[in-house]
Motif scaffolding. Sequence first.
Motif, PDB file in Angstrom:
ATOM      1  N   GLU A  34      -8.411   7.538   3.423  1.00  0.00           N
ATOM      2  CA  GLU A  34      -8.493   6.482   2.409  1.00  0.00           C
ATOM      3  C   GLU A  34      -7.541   5.339   2.789  1.00  0.00           C
ATOM      4  N   ALA A  35      -6.378   5.699   3.293  1.00  0.00           N
ATOM      5  CA  ALA A  35      -5.393   4.685   3.701  1.00  0.00           C
ATOM      6  C   ALA A  35      -5.962   3.780   4.789  1.00  0.00           C
ATOM      7  N   GLN A  85      -3.073   2.020  -3.942  1.00  0.00           N
ATOM      8  CA  GLN A  85      -2.717   3.429  -3.726  1.00  0.00           C
ATOM      9  C   GLN A  85      -3.754   4.152  -2.872  1.00  0.00           C
ATOM     10  N   ALA A  86      -3.253   5.045  -2.035  1.00  0.00           N
ATOM     11  CA  ALA A  86      -4.135   5.929  -1.252  1.00  0.00           C
ATOM     12  C   ALA A  86      -3.522   7.315  -1.279  1.00  0.00           C
ATOM     13  N   GLU A  87      -4.388   8.349  -1.383  1.00  0.00           N
ATOM     14  CA  GLU A  87      -3.838   9.706  -1.476  1.00  0.00           C
ATOM     15  C   GLU A  87      -3.968  10.505  -0.185  1.00  0.00           C
ATOM     16  N   ASP A  88      -4.691   9.947   0.790  1.00  0.00           N
ATOM     17  CA  ASP A  88      -4.748  10.646   2.077  1.00  0.00           C
ATOM     18  C   ASP A  88      -4.937   9.624   3.196  1.00  0.00           C
ATOM     19  N   LEU A 119       0.858  -1.186   0.000  1.00  0.00           N
ATOM     20  CA  LEU A 119       0.000   0.000   0.000  1.00  0.00           C
ATOM     21  C   LEU A 119       0.895   1.236   0.000  1.00  0.00           C
ATOM     22  N   VAL A 166       0.942   5.137   0.367  1.00  0.00           N
ATOM     23  CA  VAL A 166       0.133   6.256   0.867  1.00  0.00           C
ATOM     24  C   VAL A 166       0.941   7.536   0.650  1.00  0.00           C
ATOM     25  N   LEU A 199      -8.412   1.317   3.307  1.00  0.00           N
ATOM     26  CA  LEU A 199      -7.765   0.295   2.484  1.00  0.00           C
ATOM     27  C   LEU A 199      -6.956  -0.702   3.318  1.00  0.00           C
ATOM     28  N   ASP A 236       0.303  11.713  -0.976  1.00  0.00           N
ATOM     29  CA  ASP A 236      -0.689  12.663  -1.513  1.00  0.00           C
ATOM     30  C   ASP A 236      -0.235  13.322  -2.813  1.00  0.00           C
ATOM     31  N   ARG A 275       3.460   9.385  -6.226  1.00  0.00           N
ATOM     32  CA  ARG A 275       2.733   8.126  -5.998  1.00  0.00           C
ATOM     33  C   ARG A 275       2.849   7.217  -7.227  1.00  0.00           C
TER      34      ARG A 275
END
Length: 229
Positions: free
Chosen positions: A40-41, A34-37, A9, A11, A44, A13, A18
């Motif tokens: 969301e992380a 993928q997580a942008e904040d 994963l 993480v 996930l 932003d 990314r």
Amino acid sequence: MAEMQASVLVVEDEPAQREIISYNLESEGFRVIQAEDGNEALLLIKEEEPDLILLDWMLPGTSGIEICRRIKLNPSLRMIPVIMLSARSEEVDRVRGLETGADDYICKPYSLVEMIARVKAHLRRSRAASVGERLTYDDIMLDAETHKVFRGENELKLGPTEFRLLTTFMEKPGRVWSREQLLDRVWGREIYVDTRTVDVHIGRLRKALIRHGGEDPIRTVRGAGYALG
């Protein structure tokens, strides 16, 4: 190719950053989520239970430090290795990241080759530790297969790095390990980690071992290193 396609994963932003990280990990055979904040992380992590988390310190909303803290407080997630990515290169920041529970800390700008080497080293070690045996020392019992540690009747909460440190000590009780030897055994000789990192993780391991009472079984040997018993 990474065997059994381990999942990572990422993480971060910053979209460009990314994508670069994800592209390079996928090229090495990893399955990338993928997580942008931070929010969301957290979703996930619970849904996917990745094999490893690459976590940026500075995130909108919930910070990387706070996410790391929450992961390490959750019994079902705390064995997932967390590598912190940060532009904060001061030693005090690095120590703070490690003390929050991070298993490794990489300062930006970093080499992608080094980052991938660290990801592989942590995954290799967490998998190796999951195929194992029961070790006992005094009233401490470590089960390498279930990743559980008991002292007396109490189950201890250890992160993956503390678990590997304790495994090393319990395999050879009484042996004095230098910081450099512990770095080789626990982190891997192909990556550079500051020896101060060893002290931080030993401190965390000691705290966990005496949380329910009992003497600290880890001995500091001045000028030489650490030993169990």
